[in-house]
Write a protein that holds these residues in place. Sequence first.
Motif, PDB file in Angstrom:
ATOM      1  N   GLY A  60      34.048   0.255 -14.933  1.00  0.00           N
ATOM      2  CA  GLY A  60      34.614   1.283 -14.069  1.00  0.00           C
ATOM      3  C   GLY A  60      33.662   1.798 -13.011  1.00  0.00           C
ATOM      4  O   GLY A  60      34.038   2.622 -12.190  1.00  0.00           O
ATOM      5  N   VAL A  61      32.407   1.332 -13.019  1.00  0.00           N
ATOM      6  CA  VAL A  61      31.437   1.766 -12.004  1.00  0.00           C
ATOM      7  C   VAL A  61      31.076   0.563 -11.129  1.00  0.00           C
ATOM      8  O   VAL A  61      30.748  -0.507 -11.637  1.00  0.00           O
ATOM      9  N   PHE A  62      31.170   0.745  -9.820  1.00  0.00           N
ATOM     10  CA  PHE A  62      30.931  -0.346  -8.879  1.00  0.00           C
ATOM     11  C   PHE A  62      29.941   0.101  -7.818  1.00  0.00           C
ATOM     12  O   PHE A  62      29.742   1.307  -7.616  1.00  0.00           O
ATOM     13  N   VAL A  63      29.321  -0.858  -7.153  1.00  0.00           N
ATOM     14  CA  VAL A  63      28.362  -0.507  -6.102  1.00  0.00           C
ATOM     15  C   VAL A  63      28.696  -1.263  -4.820  1.00  0.00           C
ATOM     16  O   VAL A  63      29.259  -2.359  -4.873  1.00  0.00           O
ATOM     17  N   ALA A  64      28.345  -0.654  -3.700  1.00  0.00           N
ATOM     18  CA  ALA A  64      28.568  -1.330  -2.423  1.00  0.00           C
ATOM     19  C   ALA A  64      27.510  -0.911  -1.420  1.00  0.00           C
ATOM     20  O   ALA A  64      27.094   0.244  -1.396  1.00  0.00           O
ATOM     21  N   GLY A  65      27.068  -1.854  -0.619  1.00  0.00           N
ATOM     22  CA  GLY A  65      26.205  -1.541   0.516  1.00  0.00           C
ATOM     23  C   GLY A  65      24.734  -1.421   0.193  1.00  0.00           C
ATOM     24  O   GLY A  65      24.227  -2.010  -0.765  1.00  0.00           O
ATOM     25  N   ALA A  66      24.045  -0.617   0.998  1.00  0.00           N
ATOM     26  CA  ALA A  66      22.579  -0.594   0.981  1.00  0.00           C
ATOM     27  C   ALA A  66      21.973   0.129  -0.220  1.00  0.00           C
ATOM     28  O   ALA A  66      20.750   0.159  -0.355  1.00  0.00           O
ATOM     29  N   CYS A  67      22.816   0.705  -1.103  1.00  0.00           N
ATOM     30  CA  CYS A  67      22.214   1.254  -2.330  1.00  0.00           C
ATOM     31  C   CYS A  67      21.761   0.125  -3.240  1.00  0.00           C
ATOM     32  O   CYS A  67      21.061   0.345  -4.216  1.00  0.00           O
ATOM     33  N   THR A  68      22.174  -1.123  -2.917  1.00  0.00           N
ATOM     34  CA  THR A  68      21.711  -2.265  -3.706  1.00  0.00           C
ATOM     35  C   THR A  68      20.556  -2.997  -3.025  1.00  0.00           C
ATOM     36  O   THR A  68      20.060  -3.976  -3.556  1.00  0.00           O
ATOM     37  N   GLY A  69      20.156  -2.525  -1.854  1.00  0.00           N
ATOM     38  CA  GLY A  69      19.045  -3.159  -1.150  1.00  0.00           C
ATOM     39  C   GLY A  69      19.341  -3.170   0.333  1.00  0.00           C
ATOM     40  O   GLY A  69      20.482  -2.961   0.750  1.00  0.00           O
ATOM     41  N   PRO A  70      18.322  -3.397   1.171  1.00  0.00           N
ATOM     42  CA  PRO A  70      18.523  -3.379   2.617  1.00  0.00           C
ATOM     43  C   PRO A  70      19.636  -4.333   3.044  1.00  0.00           C
ATOM     44  O   PRO A  70      19.735  -5.445   2.519  1.00  0.00           O
ATOM     45  N   ASN A  71      20.457  -3.875   3.965  1.00  0.00           N
ATOM     46  CA  ASN A  71      21.609  -4.647   4.428  1.00  0.00           C
ATOM     47  C   ASN A  71      21.906  -4.306   5.876  1.00  0.00           C
ATOM     48  O   ASN A  71      21.654  -3.179   6.303  1.00  0.00           O
ATOM     49  N   LYS A  97       0.808  -1.213   0.000  1.00  0.00           N
ATOM     50  CA  LYS A  97       0.000   0.000   0.000  1.00  0.00           C
ATOM     51  C   LYS A  97       0.838   1.259   0.000  1.00  0.00           C
ATOM     52  O   LYS A  97       0.318   2.343  -0.264  1.00  0.00           O
ATOM     53  N   VAL A  98       2.129   1.154   0.364  1.00  0.00           N
ATOM     54  CA  VAL A  98       3.001   2.316   0.221  1.00  0.00           C
ATOM     55  C   VAL A  98       4.114   2.021  -0.787  1.00  0.00           C
ATOM     56  O   VAL A  98       5.161   2.659  -0.775  1.00  0.00           O
ATOM     57  N   ASN A  99       3.825   1.021  -1.650  1.00  0.00           N
ATOM     58  CA  ASN A  99       4.744   0.751  -2.742  1.00  0.00           C
ATOM     59  C   ASN A  99       6.101   0.232  -2.267  1.00  0.00           C
ATOM     60  O   ASN A  99       7.099   0.442  -2.938  1.00  0.00           O
ATOM     61  N   ARG A 100       6.152  -0.396  -1.078  1.00  0.00           N
ATOM     62  CA  ARG A 100       7.399  -0.997  -0.586  1.00  0.00           C
ATOM     63  C   ARG A 100       7.122  -2.464  -0.281  1.00  0.00           C
ATOM     64  O   ARG A 100       6.863  -2.828   0.863  1.00  0.00           O
ATOM     65  N   PRO A 101       7.157  -3.297  -1.318  1.00  0.00           N
ATOM     66  CA  PRO A 101       6.746  -4.687  -1.117  1.00  0.00           C
ATOM     67  C   PRO A 101       7.841  -5.567  -0.495  1.00  0.00           C
ATOM     68  O   PRO A 101       7.573  -6.695  -0.118  1.00  0.00           O
ATOM     69  N   TYR A 102       9.063  -5.045  -0.385  1.00  0.00           N
ATOM     70  CA  TYR A 102      10.191  -5.887   0.046  1.00  0.00           C
ATOM     71  C   TYR A 102      10.395  -5.821   1.569  1.00  0.00           C
ATOM     72  O   TYR A 102       9.916  -4.909   2.234  1.00  0.00           O
ATOM     73  N   CYS A 103      11.150  -6.785   2.085  1.00  0.00           N
ATOM     74  CA  CYS A 103      11.504  -6.816   3.505  1.00  0.00           C
ATOM     75  C   CYS A 103      12.787  -6.012   3.705  1.00  0.00           C
ATOM     76  O   CYS A 103      13.724  -6.127   2.932  1.00  0.00           O
ATOM     77  N   SER A 104      12.824  -5.182   4.773  1.00  0.00           N
ATOM     78  CA  SER A 104      14.025  -4.373   5.019  1.00  0.00           C
ATOM     79  C   SER A 104      15.038  -5.077   5.909  1.00  0.00           C
ATOM     80  O   SER A 104      16.031  -4.485   6.331  1.00  0.00           O
ATOM     81  N   LYS A 105      14.788  -6.324   6.212  1.00  0.00           N
ATOM     82  CA  LYS A 105      15.719  -7.233   6.894  1.00  0.00           C
ATOM     83  C   LYS A 105      16.085  -6.887   8.341  1.00  0.00           C
ATOM     84  O   LYS A 105      16.052  -7.754   9.204  1.00  0.00           O
ATOM     85  N   VAL A 106      16.488  -5.647   8.608  1.00  0.00           N
ATOM     86  CA  VAL A 106      17.079  -5.353   9.916  1.00  0.00           C
ATOM     87  C   VAL A 106      16.091  -4.824  10.962  1.00  0.00           C
ATOM     88  O   VAL A 106      16.434  -4.700  12.126  1.00  0.00           O
TER      89      VAL A 106
END
Lengths: 336, 610
Positions: free
Chosen positions: A303-314, A164-173
């Motif tokens: 040349g572009v890499f990602v780390a941490g919670a910008c890829t999902g709850p962690n 209902k608020v468009n956040r269907p995923y679990c935030s884990k923590v």
Amino acid sequence: MTKTVAIIGGGVAGLETAKQLNSLGYSVKLFEKTNTLGGHVAKWDRLFPNKRHASEVVSSLTLSQGNTQTLTETTVHSIKRENQGFVISANSSNHEADAVVLATGFELFPAEKKEEYGYGLFENVITSADLEQMFKKHGKPVMASGHKPVRIAFIHCVGSRDEKVNRPYCSKVCCVTAVKQAIEVKEALPNSEVFCFYMDLRTFGPGYEDLYKEAQSKGVTFIRGRLSESSEIEGGRVLIKAEDTLASTPLKMSVDIVVLMVGMSPLRSTNKLATDLGLSINADGFIAATDLHTNPTGTATNGVFVAGACTGPNNITDTVNAAKATALDVHNYLSR
Amino acid sequence: MNYYHHFVIPFTAGLLFLVIVVAAKWIGWIKNLDAEQKGLIKRNIFGKASLHATWEVITESLLHRRIFQKNFLLGYMHMSLAFGWFLLIVMGNLETRFFTHGQMNPPYVPIFFEFFEHDLSTLRYKEIFTFVMDFLLLFVLSGVALAYMKRATSKPLGMKKATKHAFIDKLALTSLWLIFPLRLAAESVTAGLYDSGGFFTRWLGEAIVSLPGADMLYYPLWWAYSISLGLFFISVPFTRYMHIPTETLLIFLRKYGIREKNEHTSYTQVELNACSRCGICIDSCQLSSELGISNSQSTYFLKSLRDKKTTDYLTETCMLCGRCDFACPVGIENSTIRLNQRRETPASAINFGYVPTIEASKGKIAFFAGCMGQLTPSVTKATLTLFNAAGVEYTHIDKDATICCGRPLQVNGEESAAKELAQKNKQLIEGTGAQALVTTCPICARIFAESYGLSIPVYHHTQFLYQLAASGQLKLTPTSNLITYHDPCELGRGLGIYEEPRELLKFAGNLVEVKSSKTDSLCCGGSLAITSINQQQRSQIAIKTLESIGANDVDFVATACPLCKKTFTAASDENAILDVSEILVKACTNSRQSLKPEQKQRTKETSTVN
């Protein structure tokens, strides 16, 4: 010549990546939009599962930065590919880099969007982050009037697993955070009544389940059911309505403080940087991994890499692991 | 003069069949109307209503004014076919009458006049008649050409999606499309062979007969023309072309004041048969444009109902937003018919034992926030803040507990369950002794106004606040904010309230008007009348709707329905979406001290509302 890596975001992910790349001998520029390092963790009082002070983690990360050039209060507006490298424009000046790491993290779910819970309307409806601030300042929860709360309700899954608020995923923590905070409230105010309204308890990490048992033994009451709405009553107290789905009965309760366990939401500003660089966004709104199993830190853009919670709850542990993996990816890329 | 040839039989038989069947259907429908509906006919048939109806038949059934408003080419296509054919019949009859000096002729004579009479030298105004008849035929043919084109590509005619027709409809369509080309061919060959005809048929005919063996086409073409007419007439009662005779009846009945009731009546049959299945409703439907659900729109639902083969899927796959009711060129009450169909199959009784008993508290104005009000406490808070600022003496009747107004059940066909809840609320409302009922929720407002049968007036809060602002009781100073307004379905198309929220917003800031507004406004996607679409699909609809009202170019998106507010808020993180009342609070300049709802209510205001 020493190669330069730009890291966007000075939270746990950015700090750990910077630390690793630094020790590998790269010149590291760390961009942080606020005036402090440590991200959300810096605003936290104590951490699950062992109630260690968050400041210990943050200072251990910041103290091991070596030659990292940290640019605080510096907002990155755009990242453009130029020749073999990148030009990062931040606060109206340009910086060059050979590789870029996005470690921009997340934002807490804006609880006002779940209007029926009354955040921003009723003074004793607070978020899990607000409670951490109270612990930092007073060592215990306090009502807006300054009174000592007697009854406190934690509401799980606010902005998580909620279509209902468009956040269907679990935030884990948040489950384990609620369990931790419930115990802390019980410890600070032994005579208080503490309730947790949950859907399922997802205590997946080491020591989390023990924490849950500890909470039960300390008298925290767990009620399976989601909050439907809250309203303000005399003295700024809050009347909450829910359903106890194990007992199959509707339930009304007046409490002194409602704590909303806000989930992790994708940052809109990150998504703009990411899509401009040709990265894709997953269904939940976070940066999509190239390969969920074998390449969780790589991207489709060289040349572009990602780390941490910008890829999902962690949590912190997984974020640190991801940061180390990212640093190695960057190293492999720059020493091709 | 005695005109006859065997080839007139298919036409004449077809026409006779059509007249008998249509007459039988009309009589049946009218006979089965209920006493009240029949009374309306008796009262109005010899009055102005019949004149108005006649005028509407001309402007709509012949000229197709409303379709013109949608798209010029589409309007022209319908107009040239209907009005052109009508004029051909009229002029053909006049020509025959003139020639035979007023003699009564069998109906086929004017149709096949070119066959029967080659030498028109004794016809008065011969030049005019032959010219006009050719001209009209070309006029109709231009419409047929557009119809061919529409089947290939409907875009130039302003339609993204055309109705998928049943086999029998395609058969009827083919015979209709053949009629005029065959008439042209038959008349041209005749003109070529006998040096008759008008400017076009003569020219074309001469060209044709110069080809070897063309004279052998003479009889076959007249036969084919007659057969195509006969086939078309016979097909009419079984196909969508039944709309041609039925629309006329519908226009008259409607002008007499007959409407859909809360169950199907014989009038529903007239509406079902008046649907031409033009498909304009498909384009107006957001389920089609946003979600790709293009098989449940009114055109399909009405056909299924007419064929007595409707399904739950068709009945339920609709937001009841009412857009197609306004888009329909025939003016069919699509939503009401669908709602009545839902009422035919209610679920088993619901036990409302858990519903709380609420004590009525006295007050001059009864304020009801409803379930959606409980879910949007800031809307309730803002409204009550404004009430206090204006010194309204109110009682918030569902402050601690609320009973659903029943509208969500009603739109899903659960009429008796809705009534049960309505009964409880009605008691509560009447127990307050209030002079008026005000609610922030248009969903509640609609059922209060339409079904509760209350003895006091029902106001949506925008109506009530407008009275307060217009009378100066509520003092507002415009801010520099740019505001766009979204018309909620239940408030706008449902209750016809468009102006009050706009006027209020003008008191509070700069209102930006957008193209798709009022009757044309889009649904937010939150509709309670559909359960088969998921939250993500609702958000998809909401994003498009926000776009249509220029949400990104303003400071605030205003709406006047808590459900719209929630739907938009869930879908978009980019826009600030507020209820009209929340925007008014920002502009309210009554003494600041009064802006605390709780305290003010306790001190008992004594001033009253005009």
